[in-house]
Scaffold this motif. Structure first.
Motif, PDB file in Angstrom:
ATOM      1  N   HIS A  49     -54.323  37.504  81.249  1.00  0.00           N
ATOM      2  CA  HIS A  49     -54.903  36.459  82.109  1.00  0.00           C
ATOM      3  C   HIS A  49     -53.825  35.831  82.988  1.00  0.00           C
ATOM      4  O   HIS A  49     -54.041  35.569  84.168  1.00  0.00           O
ATOM      5  CB  HIS A  49     -55.580  35.374  81.272  1.00  0.00           C
ATOM      6  N   LEU A  50     -52.671  35.578  82.411  1.00  0.00           N
ATOM      7  CA  LEU A  50     -51.574  34.991  83.169  1.00  0.00           C
ATOM      8  C   LEU A  50     -51.070  35.952  84.237  1.00  0.00           C
ATOM      9  O   LEU A  50     -50.858  35.555  85.396  1.00  0.00           O
ATOM     10  CB  LEU A  50     -50.437  34.600  82.226  1.00  0.00           C
ATOM     11  N   LEU A  51     -50.886  37.205  83.862  1.00  0.00           N
ATOM     12  CA  LEU A  51     -50.393  38.194  84.822  1.00  0.00           C
ATOM     13  C   LEU A  51     -51.430  38.538  85.879  1.00  0.00           C
ATOM     14  O   LEU A  51     -51.067  38.972  86.972  1.00  0.00           O
ATOM     15  CB  LEU A  51     -49.937  39.461  84.091  1.00  0.00           C
ATOM     16  N   ASP A  52     -52.699  38.355  85.561  1.00  0.00           N
ATOM     17  CA  ASP A  52     -53.750  38.641  86.541  1.00  0.00           C
ATOM     18  C   ASP A  52     -53.651  37.696  87.728  1.00  0.00           C
ATOM     19  O   ASP A  52     -53.964  38.070  88.851  1.00  0.00           O
ATOM     20  CB  ASP A  52     -55.121  38.535  85.875  1.00  0.00           C
ATOM     21  N   ARG A  53     -53.216  36.473  87.482  1.00  0.00           N
ATOM     22  CA  ARG A  53     -53.025  35.528  88.584  1.00  0.00           C
ATOM     23  C   ARG A  53     -51.831  35.918  89.444  1.00  0.00           C
ATOM     24  O   ARG A  53     -51.828  35.720  90.651  1.00  0.00           O
ATOM     25  CB  ARG A  53     -52.817  34.120  88.039  1.00  0.00           C
ATOM     26  N   LEU A  54     -50.791  36.467  88.810  1.00  0.00           N
ATOM     27  CA  LEU A  54     -49.598  36.862  89.555  1.00  0.00           C
ATOM     28  C   LEU A  54     -49.761  38.216  90.238  1.00  0.00           C
ATOM     29  O   LEU A  54     -49.172  38.447  91.296  1.00  0.00           O
ATOM     30  CB  LEU A  54     -48.392  36.909  88.608  1.00  0.00           C
ATOM     31  N   LEU A  55     -50.507  39.116  89.610  1.00  0.00           N
ATOM     32  CA  LEU A  55     -50.727  40.469  90.134  1.00  0.00           C
ATOM     33  C   LEU A  55     -52.227  40.714  90.296  1.00  0.00           C
ATOM     34  O   LEU A  55     -52.836  41.415  89.486  1.00  0.00           O
ATOM     35  CB  LEU A  55     -50.128  41.513  89.193  1.00  0.00           C
ATOM     36  N   PRO A  56     -52.857  40.176  91.330  1.00  0.00           N
ATOM     37  CA  PRO A  56     -54.307  40.292  91.434  1.00  0.00           C
ATOM     38  C   PRO A  56     -54.797  41.716  91.714  1.00  0.00           C
ATOM     39  O   PRO A  56     -55.967  42.014  91.508  1.00  0.00           O
ATOM     40  CB  PRO A  56     -54.657  39.360  92.597  1.00  0.00           C
ATOM     41  N   SER A  57     -53.913  42.600  92.157  1.00  0.00           N
ATOM     42  CA  SER A  57     -54.358  43.963  92.457  1.00  0.00           C
ATOM     43  C   SER A  57     -54.550  44.805  91.201  1.00  0.00           C
ATOM     44  O   SER A  57     -55.186  45.852  91.243  1.00  0.00           O
ATOM     45  CB  SER A  57     -53.356  44.647  93.385  1.00  0.00           C
ATOM     46  N   ILE A  58     -54.010  44.346  90.065  1.00  0.00           N
ATOM     47  CA  ILE A  58     -54.162  45.070  88.802  1.00  0.00           C
ATOM     48  C   ILE A  58     -55.156  44.294  87.941  1.00  0.00           C
ATOM     49  O   ILE A  58     -55.016  43.098  87.734  1.00  0.00           O
ATOM     50  CB  ILE A  58     -52.813  45.206  88.072  1.00  0.00           C
ATOM     51  N   SER A  59     -56.165  44.990  87.432  1.00  0.00           N
ATOM     52  CA  SER A  59     -57.167  44.313  86.614  1.00  0.00           C
ATOM     53  C   SER A  59     -56.611  43.985  85.230  1.00  0.00           C
ATOM     54  O   SER A  59     -55.557  44.473  84.832  1.00  0.00           O
ATOM     55  CB  SER A  59     -58.432  45.169  86.501  1.00  0.00           C
ATOM     56  N   GLN A  60     -57.352  43.190  84.486  1.00  0.00           N
ATOM     57  CA  GLN A  60     -56.863  42.708  83.191  1.00  0.00           C
ATOM     58  C   GLN A  60     -56.758  43.779  82.106  1.00  0.00           C
ATOM     59  O   GLN A  60     -55.804  43.752  81.329  1.00  0.00           O
ATOM     60  CB  GLN A  60     -57.734  41.563  82.703  1.00  0.00           C
ATOM     61  N   PRO A  61     -57.693  44.713  81.985  1.00  0.00           N
ATOM     62  CA  PRO A  61     -57.556  45.697  80.889  1.00  0.00           C
ATOM     63  C   PRO A  61     -56.268  46.524  80.936  1.00  0.00           C
ATOM     64  O   PRO A  61     -55.620  46.683  79.895  1.00  0.00           O
ATOM     65  CB  PRO A  61     -58.797  46.572  81.030  1.00  0.00           C
ATOM     66  N   PRO A  62     -55.841  47.039  82.089  1.00  0.00           N
ATOM     67  CA  PRO A  62     -54.549  47.753  82.073  1.00  0.00           C
ATOM     68  C   PRO A  62     -53.367  46.864  81.712  1.00  0.00           C
ATOM     69  O   PRO A  62     -52.416  47.322  81.082  1.00  0.00           O
ATOM     70  CB  PRO A  62     -54.416  48.284  83.502  1.00  0.00           C
ATOM     71  N   LEU A  63     -53.429  45.605  82.102  1.00  0.00           N
ATOM     72  CA  LEU A  63     -52.358  44.689  81.724  1.00  0.00           C
ATOM     73  C   LEU A  63     -52.337  44.458  80.217  1.00  0.00           C
ATOM     74  O   LEU A  63     -51.268  44.427  79.598  1.00  0.00           O
ATOM     75  CB  LEU A  63     -52.509  43.358  82.459  1.00  0.00           C
ATOM     76  N   ALA A  64     -53.504  44.311  79.613  1.00  0.00           N
ATOM     77  CA  ALA A  64     -53.584  44.130  78.158  1.00  0.00           C
ATOM     78  C   ALA A  64     -53.098  45.385  77.434  1.00  0.00           C
ATOM     79  O   ALA A  64     -52.397  45.288  76.412  1.00  0.00           O
ATOM     80  CB  ALA A  64     -55.014  43.790  77.750  1.00  0.00           C
ATOM     81  N   ILE A  65     -53.433  46.534  77.965  1.00  0.00           N
ATOM     82  CA  ILE A  65     -52.955  47.790  77.373  1.00  0.00           C
ATOM     83  C   ILE A  65     -51.441  47.872  77.494  1.00  0.00           C
ATOM     84  O   ILE A  65     -50.746  48.279  76.556  1.00  0.00           O
ATOM     85  CB  ILE A  65     -53.648  48.997  78.039  1.00  0.00           C
ATOM     86  N   GLY A  66     -50.907  47.457  78.640  1.00  0.00           N
ATOM     87  CA  GLY A  66     -49.460  47.462  78.829  1.00  0.00           C
ATOM     88  C   GLY A  66     -48.738  46.542  77.863  1.00  0.00           C
ATOM     89  O   GLY A  66     -47.681  46.891  77.325  1.00  0.00           O
TER      90      GLY A  66
END
Length: 120
Positions: A49-66
């Motif tokens: 959720h935090l990174l989604d605000r900083l990187l809006p072009s990447i959706s939340q599920p790939p960030l959570a997987i990362g």
């Protein structure tokens, strides 16, 4: 899978606490990286959720997987560093296979759950 990760953390923490209380502190230290993968999964949603605000072009599920994969890598690096505490190569190899296998299988299940929840 959040309840399951909390349960895994609680069970492992109890085992580590009991080992430390019984005088087997080296076992407790060597086994403590087992907590990293479930903790990374628990932190993956708030961090995504935090990174989604900083990187809006990447959706939340790939960030959570990362975030979960970063936890897996950190745990495996610690396993490699801590395996030097074992006296024989056979004990080192057994420790690395058992702990890395547990973390890898747990991460695979958790990532599969994230993919299933996000895309299916």
């Amino acid at each position: 899978m959040y309840i399951e990760c909390v349960a895994i953390i609680v069970v492992i923490a109890i085992v580590l606490f009991m080992a430390a209380r019984s005088g087997r502190t080296s076992f407790a230290w060597v086994s403590s990286p087992l907590l990293i993968v479930p903790a990374a999964y628990l932190l993956s949603l708030p961090v995504s959720h935090l990174l989604d605000r900083l990187l809006p072009s990447i959706s939340q599920p790939p960030l959570a997987i990362g975030v979960t994969l970063v936890g897996l890598v950190a745990a495996c690096v610690l396993y490699g560093m801590l395996c030097g505490n074992f006296p024989t190569p056979r004990a080192r190899r057994t420790y690395l296979i058992a702990c890395s296998g547990f973390s890898f299988l747990l991460a695979a299940v958790l990532i599969t759950n994230l993919i299933h929840a996000a895309y299916l």
